[in-house]
Enzyme design. Structure first.
Site, short mmCIF file in Angstrom:
data_model
loop_
_atom_site.label_atom_id
_atom_site.label_comp_id
_atom_site.label_asym_id
_atom_site.label_seq_id
_atom_site.Cartn_x
_atom_site.Cartn_y
_atom_site.Cartn_z
N GLU A 191 0.82 -1.20 0.00
CA GLU A 191 0.00 0.00 0.00
C GLU A 191 0.86 1.26 0.00
O GLU A 191 2.00 1.25 0.48
CB GLU A 191 -0.89 0.04 1.25
CG GLU A 191 -1.85 -1.12 1.35
CD GLU A 191 -2.75 -1.03 2.57
OE1 GLU A 191 -3.72 -1.80 2.63
OE2 GLU A 191 -2.47 -0.19 3.46
N LYS A 233 2.32 4.58 1.33
CA LYS A 233 2.54 5.18 2.65
C LYS A 233 2.43 6.69 2.49
O LYS A 233 3.28 7.32 1.87
CB LYS A 233 3.90 4.80 3.22
CG LYS A 233 4.06 5.27 4.66
CD LYS A 233 5.40 4.88 5.24
CE LYS A 233 5.41 5.13 6.74
NZ LYS A 233 5.01 6.51 7.10
N ARG A 243 -1.86 10.75 10.97
CA ARG A 243 -2.65 9.56 11.26
C ARG A 243 -3.91 9.97 12.02
O ARG A 243 -3.85 10.76 12.98
CB ARG A 243 -1.80 8.60 12.10
CG ARG A 243 -2.43 7.23 12.39
CD ARG A 243 -2.19 6.29 11.26
NE ARG A 243 -2.60 4.92 11.57
CZ ARG A 243 -1.77 3.94 11.97
NH1 ARG A 243 -0.47 4.20 12.14
NH2 ARG A 243 -2.22 2.72 12.18
N ARG A 280 4.17 -2.37 17.33
CA ARG A 280 4.83 -2.40 16.04
C ARG A 280 4.83 -3.85 15.56
O ARG A 280 5.79 -4.58 15.71
CB ARG A 280 6.25 -1.85 16.17
CG ARG A 280 6.81 -1.27 14.89
CD ARG A 280 8.08 -0.49 15.15
NE ARG A 280 7.85 0.78 15.82
CZ ARG A 280 7.41 1.88 15.24
NH1 ARG A 280 7.15 1.88 13.95
NH2 ARG A 280 7.24 2.99 15.92
#
Length: 515
Positions: free
Chosen positions: A208, A210, A215, A377
Site C-alpha cells: 500500500e 505510505k 494519522r 509495532r
C-alpha cells in the site's frame, strides 16, 4: 512514592540492556507504587512530562541549588511543582520558572537532581518503554501478560490500566473492551530495507501507499463523529471535512484508521508541514480549511456495525472496509499472492516507483492474515522508505544523561555555506552505539572550544554520515529547514569538513514543500 525510589530504579534500568532485568526492576517499582502515583511514574519512566512543554531552558539551571542530604521529596510533590512551572505565564515568567526549578532541585538529592534535569530536557533514555512497563505491570500484579497488553491496547493508555490493576487486581482487566467513541492506540509498522525483502517475508500480502500525512482514527456512532490523532488527542473540531466524510458513509457505528493529507491542484501531496499546521490550528477553522483542505484516506477498519474486528485477519477487515468506504477514500494498493513470482515482484517494484513519483513517502507491506495489533509495532506490517544520507559537520554536542552520563551525545549538525561557514540543520542522538559514543566523546573533547556544562561547542572538523527521512520547514534553525528523523550512521574520519555536504545540496535534494 519517594522520588529517590524512582530515580534509583531509572538509573538501574538505564544501566542494563537485559529486557528481563528491566522488567524485574520495574515490577518491583510498581509493587511499591500507589495507584495515584501511576499517572506520573509511567510517563516519567518513558522520559515524558504529562504537562508537555513547560518553558524551562538551560538558563534555569545556572548555579543550581545544592542537593538535599536526605530523600524526602515524593513523586507527586515533584509533579506538583512541575505543574506549577507549566502554569507560569506573563511578565517575569522566566524568573518565576527559574525560582520554582531551583526550589524543586533544592529539595532533591544529587541522584534525584540528575533524574529531574534529564526529565526536564527530554533526556531520560533508558529503554523503559511502554511495552516493557506493561510486562512489568503484569508481573507485579500476577496478571496474564497477554491480557494486560490487550487492555492497554483497548484503553489507549498504560496509565489507566495500571491504576485499575494496582487498585483492584487482574479482574479489572475485563472492563477494557473496544468501544466506538473511545480511541485505541494505532498499529505501527516495522522497517525493511526493500520492497522485495518485505514481500518475501510477508506474502501473501498487500503493498500500500505510505502517505506522509497525519494519522487519524475516526469514530462514528449515529450522527456523532469523533476524530483522534495517533496520540489519542481529540481533534474533531479542527477537521470538519473529515466529519462530513464520515457522515456520508452508509454505516453508523464504526472505527476507521487512516490519514489526512492535503493535495494540490494536480493531486500531489502538499507539504507535511502544511498538513501539520492545519491539524494544529485551533482558531478560525473555516479559513484554515479553505486555505488547506484535507482529504481523509482510510486503510483499515477496527469496528463496523458496532462489532469488534481487531482479531480478524487484515484480508477480512479490508473486505469490510471496501464495503464501507468508497474507493476514492481508500489507500491505493496491490495484492501479492503467497507464491510471488518474478511478475508479481516486478509489479510491486513498479507500484513502489509509481508511489514515489506521485509524491508519497514509500509503501507499507501488510500480511493478509495479520490481526490488528493496536499500540504495537506488529511483525505483520512493514514499511519501506527511500533512505537519504548526508555528510554533515558536528558544530556542538550536549552532555548525555542516564546511560550516557559523562559522554557527549546529542549532536548539533551543520551543512556548509558558500563562504565556508556552517549552518545548523538540527540535532540527533539516535543511532549512536556505546562504542561510537566513547569515540566521539574523546574526539569532540579534542575539538572543544567552549563548555558551559550542558553543551560543548567544537571546531567544525568532525564529519558524520546522517540518514534522514526528508526535510521539514522550521523557524528554529537559520536555514528555515531541519532534518526529519535524523540518525547517525558513522563517523567519517576519512572526510574533511571542506568536503561535507553544502546547504545547496541539501535543499537541492529535497523540497521542504514535498516532505
Amino acid at each position: 512514592m519517594l522520588l529517590a525510589t524512582l530515580a534509583h530504579v531509572s538509573q538501574e534500568v538505564a544501566a542494563t540492556s537485559a529486557r528481563s532485568r528491566k522488567i524485574a526492576l520495574l515490577a518491583e517499582l510498581f509493587r511499591a507504587a500507589e495507584p495515584a502515583d501511576v499517572p506520573v511514574v509511567i510517563p516519567w519512566l518513558a522520559g515524558r512530562l504529562p504537562q508537555g512543554r513547560i518553558g524551562v531552558g538551560r538558563h534555569a539551571l545556572k548555579d543550581p541549588a545544592p542537593p538535599a542530604e536526605t530523600a524526602t521529596l515524593t513523586v507527586r510533590e515533584a509533579d506538583g511543582v512541575i505543574t506549577a512551572i507549566a502554569a507560569v505565564t506573563g511578565p517575569g515568567s522566566q524568573t518565576e520558572r527559574r525560582r520554582l526549578v531551583q526550589e524543586l532541585l533544592g529539595a532533591a538529592t544529587g541522584e534525584e537532581q540528575r533524574f529531574l534535569i534529564a526529565l526536564l530536557f527530554g533526556e531520560v533514555r533508558q529503554g523503559a518503554l511502554d511495552a516493557v512497563a506493561g510486562e512489568a505491570l503484569a508481573q507485579a500484579t500476577q496478571a496474564p501478560p497477554a491480557a494486560v497488553r490487550r487492555a492497554v491496547m483497548l484503553a489507549g493508555s498504560l496509565q489507566s490500566v495500571a491504576e485499575r490493576l494496582l487498585a483492584d487486581g487482574p479482574d479489572a482487566l475485563a472492563e477494557f473492551r473496544l468501544t466506538v467513541g473511545r480511541p485505541v492506540l494505532p498499529m505501527l509498522a516495522q522497517t525493511a530495507g526493500s520492497v522485495a525483502e518485505a514481500v518475501a517475508r510477508l506474502a501473501p500480502c498487500a503493498v500500500e501507499e505510505k502517505l506522509d500525512g497525519i494519522r487519524v482514527q475516526v469514530h462514528r456512532t449515529g450522527e456523532v463523529v469523533r476524530v483522534y490523532t495517533r496520540t489519542l488527542d481529540d481533534i474533531t473540531d479542527r477537521l470538519p471535512e473529515v466529519t462530513a466524510a464520515a457522515l456520508a458513509l452508509d454505516g453508523d457505528r464504526f472505527i476507521l484508521d487512516g490519514e489526512v493529507i492535503a493535495l494540490d491542484a494536480d493531486g500531489r501531496p502538499r507539504a507535511f508541514q502544511e498538513v501539520a499546521g492545519r491539524v494544529g490550528s485551533r482558531t478560525d477553522v473555516g479559513a484554515a480549511a479553505a486555505s488547506v483542505p484535507l482529504s481523509p484516506v482510510f486503510f483499515d477498519v477496527l469496528a463496523a456495525a458496532g462489532d469488534d474486528l481487531l482479531d480478524l485477519s487484515y484480508a477480512e477487515r479490508r473486505t469490510t472496509l471496501d464495503r464501507l468506504v468508497p474507493e476514492r477514500m481508500r489507500v491505493r494498493r496491490v495484492v501479492v499472492a503467497a507464491s510471488a513470482g518474478d511478475a508479481e515482484v516486478a509489479e510491486t517494484e513498479a507500484f513502489w516507483r509509481a508511489t514515489l513519483d506521485r509524491g508519497h513517502e514509500g509503501v507499507v507491506i501488510k500480511a493478509l492474515d495479520t490481526p490488528y495489533s493496536a499500540g504495537r509495532r506488529g511483525a505483520g506490517w512493514v514499511k519501506v522508505k527511500p533512505v537519504h544520507t548526508l555528510d554533515l559537520v558536528v558544530l556542538a554536542a550536549e552532555w548525555g544523561h542516564g546511560r550516557r552520563t559523562g559522554r557527549l551525545s546529542n549532536l548539533h549538525l551543520g551543512a556548509r555555506r558558500p563562504d565556508g561557514s556552517f549552518v545548523m540543520l538540527g540535532k540527533t542522538f539516535k543511532g549512536l552505539t556505546d562504542a561510537m559514543l566513547e569515540w566521539q566523546t574523546e574526539r569532540l573533547r579534542e575539538l572543544a572550544e567552549d563548555d558551559d556544562g550542558f553543551t560543548v561547542r567544537v571546531r567544525p572538523e568532525l564529519v558524520v554520515e546522517i540518514a534522514y527521512d526528508g526535510l521539514q520547514r522550521s523557524s528554529r534553525y537559520p536555514a528555515g529547514v531541519t532534518l526529519r528523523f535524523a540518525r547517525v550512521l558513522r563517523h567519517r574520519e576519512d572526510k574533511p569538513a571542506s568536503q561535507a555536504d553544502t546547504l545547496e545540496t541539501v535543499l537541492g535534494n529535497h523540497s521542504p514543500s514535498a516532505d
